[in-house]
Motif scaffolding. Structure first.
Motif, short mmCIF file in Angstrom:
data_model
loop_
_atom_site.label_atom_id
_atom_site.label_comp_id
_atom_site.label_asym_id
_atom_site.label_seq_id
_atom_site.Cartn_x
_atom_site.Cartn_y
_atom_site.Cartn_z
N ALA A 9 -69.03 12.06 35.48
CA ALA A 9 -68.09 13.17 35.33
C ALA A 9 -68.86 14.48 35.34
O ALA A 9 -70.05 14.51 35.04
N VAL A 10 -68.17 15.55 35.71
CA VAL A 10 -68.79 16.88 35.73
C VAL A 10 -67.87 17.80 34.95
O VAL A 10 -66.65 17.81 35.20
N HIS A 11 -68.41 18.57 34.05
CA HIS A 11 -67.58 19.44 33.22
C HIS A 11 -67.39 20.77 33.91
O HIS A 11 -68.24 21.65 33.85
N VAL A 12 -66.28 20.89 34.63
CA VAL A 12 -65.94 22.17 35.26
C VAL A 12 -64.62 22.62 34.66
O VAL A 12 -63.90 21.83 34.06
N SER A 13 -64.32 23.88 34.84
CA SER A 13 -63.01 24.33 34.37
C SER A 13 -62.06 24.37 35.53
O SER A 13 -62.47 24.62 36.66
N PRO A 14 -60.77 24.19 35.39
CA PRO A 14 -60.06 23.98 34.15
C PRO A 14 -60.11 22.56 33.59
O PRO A 14 -60.01 22.39 32.39
N VAL A 15 -60.27 21.53 34.43
CA VAL A 15 -60.34 20.17 33.88
C VAL A 15 -61.59 19.49 34.43
O VAL A 15 -61.99 19.74 35.57
N PRO A 16 -62.21 18.61 33.65
CA PRO A 16 -63.40 17.91 34.17
C PRO A 16 -63.03 17.07 35.38
O PRO A 16 -61.89 16.65 35.57
N GLU A 17 -64.02 16.82 36.18
CA GLU A 17 -63.82 16.05 37.38
C GLU A 17 -64.60 14.75 37.26
O GLU A 17 -65.74 14.75 36.79
N VAL A 18 -64.00 13.64 37.67
CA VAL A 18 -64.67 12.34 37.59
C VAL A 18 -65.00 11.89 39.00
O VAL A 18 -64.18 12.00 39.91
N LEU A 19 -66.23 11.41 39.20
CA LEU A 19 -66.66 10.98 40.52
C LEU A 19 -67.01 9.50 40.50
O LEU A 19 -67.64 9.03 39.57
N TYR A 20 -66.60 8.79 41.53
CA TYR A 20 -66.95 7.38 41.69
C TYR A 20 -67.73 7.26 42.99
O TYR A 20 -67.42 7.90 43.97
N GLN A 21 -68.74 6.41 42.99
CA GLN A 21 -69.41 6.16 44.26
C GLN A 21 -69.41 4.67 44.53
O GLN A 21 -69.72 3.86 43.65
N PHE A 22 -69.05 4.31 45.74
CA PHE A 22 -69.03 2.91 46.18
C PHE A 22 -69.94 2.77 47.38
O PHE A 22 -70.07 3.69 48.18
N ALA A 23 -70.52 1.61 47.56
CA ALA A 23 -71.34 1.35 48.73
C ALA A 23 -71.14 -0.10 49.14
O ALA A 23 -70.51 -0.87 48.43
N HIS A 24 -71.70 -0.47 50.28
CA HIS A 24 -71.47 -1.82 50.78
C HIS A 24 -72.79 -2.54 50.96
O HIS A 24 -73.81 -1.93 51.25
N PHE A 25 -72.78 -3.85 50.81
CA PHE A 25 -74.02 -4.61 50.89
C PHE A 25 -74.52 -4.77 52.32
O PHE A 25 -75.71 -4.77 52.58
N ASP A 26 -73.58 -4.94 53.28
CA ASP A 26 -74.04 -5.30 54.62
C ASP A 26 -74.07 -4.14 55.59
O ASP A 26 -74.85 -4.15 56.53
N THR A 27 -73.22 -3.15 55.39
CA THR A 27 -73.16 -2.03 56.32
C THR A 27 -73.48 -0.76 55.53
O THR A 27 -72.91 -0.55 54.46
N PRO A 28 -74.34 0.11 56.03
CA PRO A 28 -74.64 1.34 55.28
C PRO A 28 -73.43 2.27 55.27
O PRO A 28 -73.04 2.80 56.29
N CYS A 29 -72.82 2.42 54.10
CA CYS A 29 -71.66 3.28 53.98
C CYS A 29 -71.51 3.63 52.52
O CYS A 29 -71.39 2.74 51.68
N ARG A 30 -71.57 4.89 52.19
CA ARG A 30 -71.38 5.32 50.81
C ARG A 30 -70.16 6.20 50.71
O ARG A 30 -70.02 7.15 51.47
N VAL A 31 -69.27 5.88 49.78
CA VAL A 31 -68.04 6.64 49.63
C VAL A 31 -68.07 7.33 48.28
O VAL A 31 -68.32 6.69 47.27
N LEU A 32 -67.83 8.63 48.28
CA LEU A 32 -67.77 9.39 47.03
C LEU A 32 -66.31 9.76 46.80
O LEU A 32 -65.71 10.40 47.64
N VAL A 33 -65.75 9.32 45.70
CA VAL A 33 -64.35 9.56 45.39
C VAL A 33 -64.29 10.55 44.25
O VAL A 33 -64.92 10.36 43.22
#
Lengths: 146, 169, 372
Positions: free
Chosen positions: B59-83
């Motif tokens: 999470a990142v504390h920004v105003s007005p509300v904090p933001e939550v970040l998720y990161q997912f990746a895959h085992f076989d194909t290089p792909c990183r997703v930031l949500v």
């Protein structure tokens, strides 16, 4: 049933082979160094606490007491004070204290010094009874080294 | 089982229109998604169906509300997703622990550090702190140091403009 | 394992506290185990005894001041953490790294990986009750730690990488010492084979124990040798290559069953591959500078980056969000042991206590990295 006996035989063989390894190690010369009665030479790159470099030409240290090392130290363990002597033009170093209990030996102070006044010493195996023994007076140490 | 990146992007776009694909060498992730809080569980389910593993939640504390970040990746194909998602105005967010059991510990850690409550979490008790320190919230910044969202992520990061106003911001 | 233990009368069940001070927990980890006889019914790891709030330290001071911290989290294999952090800074600010510095980074990182796996090997076997191999692995470590001490200045908490290269170049004794070390290590693998790999007691204690399948790995975010033991060939050095790894030739070892024995085999094979990488890097290392000069005050532009490296325990990811000043606004350290440890609750139901120790040992935990 066959599995049981083959396990037994293979297992016994593996244990005997293992014993062979340890027996060989028993009969080899030991690698343990009986420190502190024997010592190993310290490597050239070892980082002891910092010290002032004594310049060969001038015969004294190069510090200009700008305080950059104290400001950039991540652990804030350096205290530098310079004083202008009477009738002198520039500040001279009056106090350079290192709190070695907080130092992480990162090397930031050595790198940011504008006149390359600091380096790592090769002091190894420091031990003391009190915390005060680790408040190192670097300026005094430089004076002694002269 | 290789990842079908095209189908992944399609499935993500079904959750949220706000998807961008920045240059991977520039920021380290290949797909960036902005979600509103109610779309989080659907997106997590879609990630799990594609076989993406959970890298971290922070999470990142920004105003007005904090933001939550998720990161997912895959085992076989290089792909990183930031949500990215913003916390709801009452300080809560749906938990993805029912889908990704590993998120259990990550969400408890964020609860310790920021005080964000995850609804649907099986047992949101302190993970890293002792019981007497559970109200400490150390990573929340002092009022004078909190920055606006736009100071950290100005608009020229390559995101497509949102078609509708993102809720929660 | 036999089901139905949970239905035993409650007065047969008891709690065993494997407290924060314990030789087998590899750090300050407390595990509360609900037990029936010798069987584990439920397990609850309690962490936080070594928590120092590194992330807050990273957000309170300029980014240069965080470099010593990166080495203190996972002290057994510190250089991948440092590598991930300086790569994140270089990505944000666009600082270029000379090629010689990249090769030095790779060589020291792989030496660090060998050192970390040797430490794991000794400690794992000590947990299982074998008191001899730890002495042999520590002897092997000394030779490599001497080289690392000469190059970086410290044996364990190295502070050698900077944004733009490394601190200092190596001297003439480096290459012969590394080659001698590689030769010595190769002759020792045969010894470990006889002493450990074929040993019937070791096989009985670790085969078919603690099996992790792909679904569990996806749900918990398991990476590193723990994942590769289950047959999934995922290595950041091959999947998302960085530094000079694309030019080096090495294999990614995998296991078949996902049990403790496979994880042991994967780590031993990884040590062999690391030696291969070091040899190739020594051949190819060019001359030149080892550090690009960066301005004294280097601001981090607004925006965020993630950078990932392959640590000895898994995928080490740093997330840095900058706001235009020297101090990062948010610094997140993703430690692989944190994700690897979280699966203990699900994995260890209905296990014998001895098997639990073997499983925890095979996960290669370093608790300061879990707690940060």
């Amino acid at each position: 049933m066959n599995q049981y006996f083959s396990d037994l035989l293979n297992g016994a063989r593996s244990l005997i082979e293992g014993f062979g390894v340890t027996l060989k190690a028993l009969l080899s010369p030991p690698v343990t160094v009986q420190y502190p009665r024997e010592t190993i030479p310290v490597s050239a790159g070892y980082r002891g606490h910092i010290e002032l470099i004594i310049d060969e030409e001038s015969g004294s240290h190069r510090c200009i007491s700008c305080g950059t090392c104290a400001r950039t130290c991540p652990s804030r363990c350096i205290e530098v004070k310079g004083e202008k002597p009477e009738g002198g033009k520039r500040k001279e170093l009056a106090r350079f204290q290192l709190d070695f209990t907080r130092c992480s030996l990162c090397g930031t102070c050595v790198e940011v010094c504008p006149v390359t006044a600091l380096r790592f010493s090769r002091v190894y195996g420091q031990a003391g009874y009190t915390r005060e023994e680790f408040m190192i007076d670097v300026l005094k140490r430089a004076g002694v080294q002269k | 089982m290789a990842l079908d990146t095209g189908r992944l992007v399609t499935d993500i776009r079904a959750c949220s229109q706000n998807v961008a694909e920045p240059q991977p060498g520039a920021c380290g992730y290949t797909i960036e998604v902005h979600l509103s809080p109610d779309q989080v569980q659907e997106c997590a389910r879609s990630m799990y169906d594609h076989g993406m593993y959970l890298v971290f939640i922070t999470a990142v504390h920004v105003s007005p509300v904090p933001e939550v970040l998720y990161q997912f990746a895959h085992f076989d194909t290089p792909c990183r997703v930031l949500v990215r998602t913003s916390v709801q105005s009452d300080g809560k967010l749906p938990s993805i622990a029912p889908v990704y059991r590993g998120a259990d510990w990550h969400e408890r850690e964020i609860h310790d550090f920021y005080g964000i409550v995850f609804e649907g979490h099986p047992h949101l008790k302190p993970l890293i702190f002792a019981r007497e320190d559970r109200k400490m919230r150390p990573l929340l910044k002092r009022d004078e140091l909190v920055k606006e969202r736009s100071a950290l992520w100005p608009d020229e990061t390559g995101l497509t403009a949102p078609e509708s106003d993102d809720a929660g911001r | 394992m036999q089901a139905g233990k949970k239905n035993k009368p409650i007065h047969y069940r008891y709690f065993l506290n494997m407290g924060p001070q314990h030789p087998s927990t590899h750090g300050v980890l407390r595990v509360v185990i609900g037990m029936y006889g010798e069987y584990v019914l439920s397990i609850e790891p309690i962490i936080g005894y070594g928590h120092r709030m590194h992330e807050k330290m990273g957000e309170s001071r300029p980014w240069q001041a965080f470099l010593p911290n990166t080495a203190r989290m996972d002290y057994a294999c510190a250089l991948p953490h440092q590598h991930a952090y300086v790569r994140a800074i270089e990505r944000m600010t666009g600082v270029a790294v000379p090629e010689r510095a990249e090769y030095l980074r790779v060589i020291t990182t792989e030496l660090n990986r060998v050192v970390s796996h040797l430490l794991w090997l000794g400690a794992f076997l000590l947990d299982l009750g074998a008191f001899t191999p730890i002495l042999y692995t520590f002897d092997d470590r000394e030779h490599i730690l001497d080289i690392l001490e000469n190059v970086t200045g410290s044996r364990l908490t190295h502070c050698y990488f900077r944004a733009g290269g490394v601190v200092q170049d190596v001297d003439d004794s480096f290459e012969p010492a590394v080659r001698a070390c590689i030769k010595r290590m190769r002759s020792r693998f045969e010894m470990y084979d006889k002493l450990v790999t074929k040993n019937i007691i070791f096989i009985k204690r670790t085969k078919d124990i603690g099996i992790i399948d792909r679904d569990m790995a996806v749900r918990y975010g398991v990476t590193g040798p723990v994942l590769r033991g289950s047959g999934i060939a995922h290595d950041i050095r091959k999947a998302e290559p960085y530094s000079v790894y694309p030019e080096l030739d090495f294999d990614v070892p995998t296991g078949q069953n996902g049990d403790c024995y496979d994880r042991y085999l994967v780590r031993v094979e990884e040590m062999r591959q690391s030696l291969r990488i070091i040899e190739q890097a020594l051949e190819r290392m060019p001359g030149g500078d080892v550090r690009t000069k960066t301005p004294k005050k280097l601001n981090l532009p607004p925006g965020d980056v993630t950078s990932t490296t392959e640590g000895a325990r898994g995928d080490v990811t740093y997330y840095v969000a900058g706001d235009g000043t020297e101090t990062p606004y948010r610094l997140k350290v993703r430690s692989p042991c944190f994700s690897n440890l979280s699966l203990l609750e699900e994995l260890c139901e209905d296990m014998l206590l001895a098997d639990l120790i073997a499983t925890m040992g095979s996960l290669d935990l370093v608790i300061p990295e879990v707690d940060r």
